[in-house]
Write an enzyme that holds these catalytic residues in place. Sequence first.
Site, PDB file in Angstrom:
ATOM      1  CB  ILE A  80      -0.865   0.036   1.284  1.00 59.09           C
ATOM      2  CG1 ILE A  80      -1.963  -1.016   1.198  1.00 59.09           C
ATOM      3  CG2 ILE A  80      -1.443   1.420   1.535  1.00 59.09           C
ATOM      4  CD1 ILE A  80      -2.863  -1.093   2.412  1.00 59.09           C
ATOM      5  CE1 TYR A  87      -2.689  -0.160   6.271  1.00 56.82           C
ATOM      6  CE2 TYR A  87      -0.744  -0.591   7.596  1.00 56.82           C
ATOM      7  CZ  TYR A  87      -1.327  -0.366   6.369  1.00 56.82           C
ATOM      8  OH  TYR A  87      -0.548  -0.353   5.247  1.00 56.82           O
ATOM      9  CG  ASN A 136       5.096   2.724   8.263  1.00 56.02           C
ATOM     10  OD1 ASN A 136       4.680   3.859   8.473  1.00 56.02           O
ATOM     11  ND2 ASN A 136       5.020   2.141   7.075  1.00 56.02           N
ATOM     12  CD  GLU A 186       3.124 -10.036   7.055  1.00 59.27           C
ATOM     13  OE1 GLU A 186       3.198  -9.628   5.889  1.00 59.27           O
ATOM     14  OE2 GLU A 186       2.802 -11.205   7.350  1.00 59.27           O
TER      15      GLU A 186
END
Length: 148
Positions: free
Chosen positions: A72, A118, A111, A106
């Site tokens: 992504i 998310y 990050n 994952e």
Amino acid sequence: MEAIVRKMEIKDLDDVVLIEEISFPTPWSKSAFEKELKKNLLAKYLVVTLEEKVVAFGGMWLIVDEAHVTNIAVHPDYRGKQLGKLLVEGMIKEAHSIGMLRMTLEVRRSNIVAQNLYKALGFLFCGVRPGYYQDNGEDAIIMWRDIE
Ligand SMILES: CC(C)(COP(=O)(O)OP(=O)(O)OC[C@H]1O[C@@H](n2cnc3c(N)ncnc32)[C@H](O)[C@@H]1OP(=O)(O)O)[C@@H](O)C(=O)NCCC(=O)NCCS
């Protein structure tokens, strides 16, 4: 400008690879994406466009009833404008429409931006793969989300 989420096509790949190369330390090649689109029947890839320019993309592999996110990324010039959220929402919708019950991914421990994205979309932490990333030995955080 209206952002549109649609299926990735071969004609998008130069833009996709550019975003991939800016975004990841070990980027996928154009031929890897080509193979995904042409040969991998389990793969689904989406892009986000703004006035027909590809500004973000995401992909997943459909394994039984689980959608496994492969990558992504949003072009750096367009980050922080809710396009990542729009993209992941589009991926969840697409996964739902083809009968997937869960989505997993994952993400690097460092990050935090992606983890926040998310979490904002209902993903939960569910485990760690120690030393998962080969370029620097960083841990992967595993996240899951049920798809209603
Ligand atoms: C992670 C990434 C996809 C986020 O896309 P984006 O379009 O910038 O994110 P959005 O604008 O949609 O923001 C969605 C949420 O992410 C989080 N977020 C976005 N930018 C953030 C920042 N600079 N700091 C902290 N959290 C941030 C927030 O929770 C935000 O929700 P909010 O605006 O309601 O607070 C993008 O930064 C990116 O492409 N990064 C490089 C590649 C990458 O790391 N991919 C993920 C691999 S797992």
